[in-house]
Enzyme design. Structure first.
Site, PDB file in Angstrom:
ATOM      1  N   VAL A  81      25.650 -13.844  -2.174  1.00  0.00           N
ATOM      2  CA  VAL A  81      26.598 -13.726  -1.059  1.00  0.00           C
ATOM      3  C   VAL A  81      27.755 -12.791  -1.420  1.00  0.00           C
ATOM      4  CG1 VAL A  81      28.119 -14.978   0.517  1.00  0.00           C
ATOM      5  CG2 VAL A  81      25.968 -16.020  -0.232  1.00  0.00           C
ATOM      6  N   LYS A 101      28.479 -24.690   1.820  1.00  0.00           N
ATOM      7  CA  LYS A 101      28.144 -25.812   2.722  1.00  0.00           C
ATOM      8  C   LYS A 101      28.370 -27.166   2.079  1.00  0.00           C
ATOM      9  CE  LYS A 101      23.415 -25.112   1.265  1.00  0.00           C
ATOM     10  NZ  LYS A 101      23.283 -23.725   0.854  1.00  0.00           N
ATOM     11  N   GLU A 113      32.456 -19.768   8.224  1.00  0.00           N
ATOM     12  CA  GLU A 113      31.319 -19.396   9.069  1.00  0.00           C
ATOM     13  C   GLU A 113      30.028 -19.286   8.255  1.00  0.00           C
ATOM     14  OE1 GLU A 113      31.261 -18.375  12.800  1.00  0.00           O
ATOM     15  OE2 GLU A 113      29.368 -19.124  12.042  1.00  0.00           O
ATOM     16  N   GLY A 140      10.178 -15.120  -2.378  1.00  0.00           N
ATOM     17  CA  GLY A 140      11.609 -15.314  -2.602  1.00  0.00           C
ATOM     18  C   GLY A 140      12.282 -16.129  -1.517  1.00  0.00           C
ATOM     19  N   ASP A 177      19.727 -29.600   2.112  1.00  0.00           N
ATOM     20  CA  ASP A 177      20.445 -28.400   2.553  1.00  0.00           C
ATOM     21  C   ASP A 177      20.768 -28.500   4.049  1.00  0.00           C
ATOM     22  OD1 ASP A 177      21.009 -25.308   2.101  1.00  0.00           O
ATOM     23  OD2 ASP A 177      19.763 -25.466   3.887  1.00  0.00           O
ATOM     24  N   LYS A 225      24.515 -28.933   6.510  1.00  0.00           N
ATOM     25  CA  LYS A 225      24.823 -28.038   7.630  1.00  0.00           C
ATOM     26  C   LYS A 225      24.984 -28.804   8.934  1.00  0.00           C
ATOM     27  CE  LYS A 225      22.388 -24.223   5.354  1.00  0.00           C
ATOM     28  NZ  LYS A 225      21.040 -23.603   5.245  1.00  0.00           N
ATOM     29  N   GLY A 274      20.638 -15.153   2.859  1.00  0.00           N
ATOM     30  CA  GLY A 274      20.475 -13.812   2.324  1.00  0.00           C
ATOM     31  C   GLY A 274      21.802 -13.106   2.189  1.00  0.00           C
TER      32      GLY A 274
END
Lengths: 436, 436
Positions: free
Chosen positions: A19, A110, A134, A192, A206, A210, A308
């Site tokens: 990131v 997150k 965001e 990946g 995960d 969120k 990504g």
């Protein structure tokens, strides 16, 4: 507060991984347009990394790098700290200190937001600082800002998200290639799209972070992430996907958040048979989407890449631009935490929903009567049923049930499982329709 | 500027029709939550209407109504003017005067923004006023704010929208019910999805205003709406929809805006054969969606209801909330016009795209050779061809062409149309693929 007095806005980054490099690369590439939009020059002044010698996906002046995060957090010249290292600690400690130092904060973390975000938001509010995140949900898809701004007039009734790309890729591959989970997972890993240890994705953790964040904004309440029911896709078999198809559904791992009365809410993550006419049903591969139902806007959906370097970098830079505009106008803290209400999460047993149940039974008279009687005793109404003889003396039976509380299904299946005519209860998956 | 000094924020409305009543109804219904988000009380102080005696879809104190717009625009107590009457004049004059009076403006007026928005934005910028218009494109779908904020770091490469609900309803009905345009139009009218005079929708003018607004934000340039190529759906026949289906496409009226080099752009509205894998291809009925490709975020899409009282009211109230937050912090004018570049629109003849062509020919030897030769002379490469004998001695031929400039197709068809073997060139529709 006063409008910004300095000649430029200085940014410090914690982390230069996937990131972080997407963020820096975007700031470099589109700097000119970004600065015109902000109305002031920006500068990436310092970047904390774990290992300075590691090769990077983006070209940065080596002098910017430090292995000491506090050289970024405590730099008096830095206006905005971007926390891009992930995990709760030491990220929480870094962010807290940055806020205490009077710095604006942007993060894509997150787990930190879902677990301890409230404490950090309170600190930001006390100091009239921006604290934006965001990138923490659904990568580059604008969802937090639209919910806090464009849709802010609405009473949000529900938020449903395909918010984990790994599992969506796997479920898409299983459906399209008629393959099983382990094959699809290997394929995702080779591309990946899945980590070497995919547990957090596959088991739904995960997605749980969120949907907890989205529910908190939608229902203006804190959400205790530990109370969010979570079930992964480990138990989804090719047979379920085939039956779902036959019944007009597709199987997706959904995060579902729904307003319940004045002080409760549903917040849950589990694989779901989703009606094919639902806007989320055509979201395939690694794509994510978040569906929102508001009392005025009706149904809206936000779609894009949920992870990504480029997508999440886009979200981080969007937050940086918004923060810079607030800095320039002396308006930081302009949009703060909106957890004005107190809602608790309905236990999964009390959630009313539709259900898909697959079982294997002995092929002999009276089977259906015996099983139907148990469902009837629990007030569970059958909507559809498929029966297929699979081998010799055994038969697959698939049921779709009208709305019933999860507790009723759970207890009925406990009894059915032990009926002498039943070989096994193979799967139980919740079902979502779309009534627009 | 100073933070807001008054005890509440006062709003004046121009217009209490479909959008106005959606706006007032939402402000009434969710007032408590909205005021907490803003941090200040709000009050609808005055509403200008054409005829006070007309019945209204929302209950308002009759004393708020006036038939004199200037009693709203010139009221010194009013902070925000919502212009919800539509059309260029007198809306432009009212908005200009409101800005000159120092008031913030929110509007949902696509035609005014597309035609004279720039002049109004300049006036707002000179005075550091907010001038917002989320409701002018795609009803309740957040698209303007996300492009100006969350996605602001990106270099936007293209924006493609299904931004007219009437035509999308008609094309969906034609495809699903295998009916013709006039039947589908009557159906749309009976459901209230099409106006008694549907010209502005059917001929693409409504979509033209909207794509002009989106292009302007995406490419940071003024867009002269008169330069936007527009073609309606009048010429779409059931046969085209059936052939499209056979070839793997769906027909949609699209607004397409694409960045071209450093100083040009494509901005056009026309029916399009859209590849079925495109995210926009599953947008049906009256739903709208806007697809955006950014250099960092990749492909994102925003979906929802593109018109109606509730959806458009949601957009207007979202803008009001944003404006109120800016007012409270003394930060109005925080996000202004971003037309920093100067781009011109590529004439449609120079646009490279793929093409679908349907023609009727005499069923005799040498036909294909004669037609193919003309395409070859213009360097047009054939990708797919379907030939079907329709009646006696005539044959339908459908072609899909690789990328070629529209001029080449237009000129080739002029020649082909006059070949003795050709009965008629029945239709020519542009084609869009999706390469994610």
């Amino acid at each position: 507060m006063r409008p910004f007095q300095k000649e430029k806005i200085r940014i410090g980054l914690l982390g230069l991984g996937v990131v972080g490099s997407g963020t820096v690369s975007l700031l470099q590439r589109n700097r000119h347009a970004i600065e015109r939009k902000i109305g002031l020059p920006i500068e990436v002044r310092r970047i904390a990394v774990r290992d300075k010698s590691r090769p990077r996906a983006v070209k940065v002046d080596a002098a910017l790098l430090t292995e000491n995060a506090y050289e970024v957090i405590d730099d008096p010249e830095i206006d905005i700290i971007c926390e891009l290292i992930g995990g709760v600690e030491p990220a929480r400690e870094y962010v807290l200190r940055a806020l205490q130092n009077g710095k604006q904060v942007v993060t894509a973390n997150k787990e930190m937001i879902a677990r301890v975000g409230h404490e950090l938001m309170e600190e930001a509010a006390r100091r009239n600082l921006d604290f934006q995140f965001e990138g923490s949900v659904a990568g580059g898809i604008p969802i937090i800002q639209p919910m806090k701004n464009s849709l802010a007039g609405n009473r949000i009734e529900e938020v449903i998200g395909i918010i984990n790309g790994t599992t969506n890729y796997i479920l898409t591959a299983m459906a399209e290639e008629k393959t099983d989970l382990s094959t699809a997972l290997k394929e995702a890993q080779s591309l990946g799209y899945a980590e070497a240890d995919p547990t957090s994705d596959i088991a739904g953790h995960d997605a749980r972070y969120k949907i907890a964040i989205l529910a908190s904004i939608a229902f203006m309440s804190r959400v205790n992430v530990e109370d969010v029911y979570v079930e992964g896709i480990e138990h989804i078999e090719a047979a379920d996907i085939a039956y779902a198809e036959e019944l007009g559904y597709t199987i997706k791992l959904l995060g579902i958040a729904r307003r319940v009365g004045e002080d409760r809410m549903q917040v849950r993550v589990h694989p779901t048979l989703l009606a094919k006419n639902h806007p989320l049903a055509s979201v395939h591969d690694v794509y994510n989407a978040v569906f929102v139902r508001g009392d005025s806007v009706g149904d809206v959906m936000f779609y894009g890449r949920g992870a990504g370097s480029g997508p999440t970098g886009s979200a981080v830079v969007g937050d940086i631009i918004d923060t810079c505009r607030n800095l320039r106008f002396g308006a930081t803290g302009r949009v703060g935490c909106t957890c004005f209400e107190r809602r608790t999460i309905l236990p999964i047993d009390e959630v009313d929903t539709r259900h898909y149940i697959r079982m294997v039974v002995h092929d002999r008279p009276g089977v259906l009567a015996a099983i139907s009687k148990v469902f009837g005793d629990y007030d569970i109404n059958i909507e559809a049923m498929i029966q297929k003889t699979i081998k010799g003396k055994q038969t697959d039976i698939v049921w779709v049930m009208h709305e019933a509380p999860c507790r009723a299904i759970r207890e009925a299946l406990e009894i059915i499982r032990h009926l002498p005519v039943v070989v096994e209860v193979s799967n139980w998956i919740r079902v979502e329709e779309w009534n627009d």
